[in-house]
Design an enzyme around this catalytic site. Structure first.
Site, PDB file in Angstrom:
ATOM      1  N   ASN A   1      44.809  21.839  12.652  1.00  0.00           N
ATOM      2  CA  ASN A   1      43.672  21.956  13.561  1.00  0.00           C
ATOM      3  C   ASN A   1      43.969  21.298  14.905  1.00  0.00           C
ATOM      4  OD1 ASN A   1      41.085  21.931  14.801  1.00  0.00           O
ATOM      5  ND2 ASN A   1      40.096  21.984  12.807  1.00  0.00           N
ATOM      6  N   ASP A   2      43.888  19.981  14.935  1.00  0.00           N
ATOM      7  CA  ASP A   2      44.007  19.265  16.204  1.00  0.00           C
ATOM      8  C   ASP A   2      45.371  19.447  16.865  1.00  0.00           C
ATOM      9  OD1 ASP A   2      41.396  18.180  15.803  1.00  0.00           O
ATOM     10  OD2 ASP A   2      42.287  16.793  14.366  1.00  0.00           O
TER      11      ASP A   2
END
Length: 466
Positions: free
Chosen positions: A392-393
């Site tokens: 994700n990040d």
């Protein structure tokens, strides 16, 4: 004859040190890491055996029992703990290492105290051993609890947390000065040891789960420094050297982790980064105003199966679902169809340094297919499909484009440059950093919702039918 045994012990320590250095060097590459670990283990065995030859050892049955008990626990842990739980395991071992070093420092201090002669240098090293070991022990157990889900991964802090930390540290310094002036203040030594434990708790509790890779690296470094301090207390050369090696390598790894996040160590420790609210740093619009495209297994399989090149980007979602073997099977099926498959590894993907490398190695993914961020980013423009699995990040384009984002400036895997991107994710919820990911709303991105293991297995099934 009187000098033969001490000389043999010191030569054994020298050989063990050489094995540590070679083993550490080999750990720098996935292809040689296993052999490096084995060499370091042989070096540690040699160091332990040599230490047992020391004439100061007076209770072999107790030591033998402790070694047997520790070996049993270690073997059971190695066999029972899943690869996905390695971050927790590392955090726990860091804590136990810090506790052992602190106990050695405390025991040696009291031994000298009973003999009526506590030199200044012995008192100082005992204080340092107690401080570093205490912080490592309690801090590591908080990290373990956060990773294991026993407590929330969000930052936790008391009102006036910084003032409390300053007061605790000031109390430790005052107690240390009193102890250095008069080592007979045994109660003071116990007080500063208790303060060390509290400092570990209060330093790690306010750190969010997204920063755990850095915290684990730092605690690993501290456990080595604690061991080195204990080595000075008991005047053991191999303990000093081994602790210094762990401390230095852990610190270097911590710096690498911070660089990969474009943040300073002080920012990681004191900024409560993991507490960002969902949707912050998202570039303006409300989540409800954003639209995304969705894909199913059949369409995703067609995109992958007819591509020329695919880059797989693994993340913590793959680890949680234990999907690494399914990912390897997917890559095998794609390669049978002539697709070039590579893996892009971000330094802070997962919950500990090298987390993705460990999981993929367990699935026997060839080392030659693993690429670091700096090596793979230039490839994405020529990549037909980037397959993001639970990351994700580390793929959030806000890190490059939105100055208001908490992760702005953080180096990322530039999957947004690929011709197409498929993101396997359970839902649209933000990652561990707690911020929305603009990649999910890009025109070239398609979301494939579901557990990573099941989603990849469905892709494999569909690709076989192409």
């Amino acid at each position: 004859m009187d000098t033969f045994l001490p000389s043999t012990i010191q030569l054994s320590y020298l050989a063990a040190t050489a094995l540590f250095f070679v083993g550490l060097k080999k750990l720098g590459s996935p292809a040689t890491a296993r052999n490096g670990n084995q060499l370091a283990a042989v070096g540690m065995l040699l160091a332990v055996v040599a230490t047992l030859l020391d004439r100061q050892v007076v209770n072999y049955p107790m030591i033998g029992g402790a070694i047997a008990l520790g070996s049993i626990v270690g073997i059971i842990g190695a066999k029972k703990v899943a690869m996905t739980e390695m971050p927790q395991m590392v955090g726990l071992l860091n804590g136990l290492g810090g506790a052992a070093s602190a106990l050695v420092a405390i025991a040696e201090f009291y031994r000298l105290l009973l003999e009526g002669n506590v030199p200044f240098d012995a008192t100082l090293t005992a204080i340092l051993g107690s401080l570093i070991g205490g912080i490592t022990f309690s801090g590591s157990f908080i990290a373990f609890a956060k990773l294991q889900g026993l407590i929330t991964g969000k930052p936790l802090s008391l009102p006036g947390q910084k003032i409390i930390n300053i007061l605790l540290f000031a109390g430790f310094l005052i107690g240390s000065v009193l102890l250095l002036i008069d080592p007979l203040h045994t109660s003071t030594f116990l007080v500063i040891t208790g303060i060390s434990l509290l400092l570990g708790l209060f330093l790690v509790l306010p750190i969010g789960g997204g920063d755990m890779p850095v915290v684990i690296s730092l605690l690993n470094s501290l456990s080595g420094l604690a061991a080195s301090a204990a080595g000075f207390v008991v005047m053991n050369n191999i303990l000093i050297v081994a602790g210094a090696l762990v401390g230095a390598s852990g610190l270097i790894l911590t710096v690498i982790m911070c660089k990969a996040m474009n943040r300073t160590l002080t920012n990681v420790l004191f900024s409560a980064f993991g507490g960002a609210t969902a949707g912050s740093g998202g570039g303006g619009a409300d989540d409800g105003d954003k639209s995304y495209r969705q894909v199913d297994a059949e369409a995703g399989a067609m995109m992958l199966g007819y591509a020329r090149s695919v880059v797989v980007v693994p993340g913590y979602g793959m680890a949680v679902a234990q999907a690494q073997h399914s990912v390897r099977e997917l890559a095998d099926q794609l390669e049978k169809k002539g697709v070039e498959v590579k893996y892009a590894i971000h330094p802070v993907a997962g919950r500990m340094p090298g987390h993705m490398n460990v999981l993929l190695a367990e699935a026997n993914v060839p080392y030659s297919q693993l690429y670091d961020m700096d090596d793979i980013n230039s490839e994405f423009e020529r990549t037909d499909v980037a397959l993001v699995i639970g990351a994700n990040d580390v793929v959030n384009p806000d890190a490059k484009e939105d100055p208001n984002s908490p992760i702005y400036g953080m180096p990322i895997l530039e999957v947004d440059k690929a011709k197409n991107t498929i993101v396997i994710k359970r839902s649209m919820k933000p990652g561990y950093a707690g911020i929305d990911n603009q990649l999910f709303y890009r025109e070239k991105t398609m979301m494939y919702f579901g557990s990573a293991k099941e989603a990849v297995a469905d892709l494999v099934s569909e690709i076989k039918q192409l």
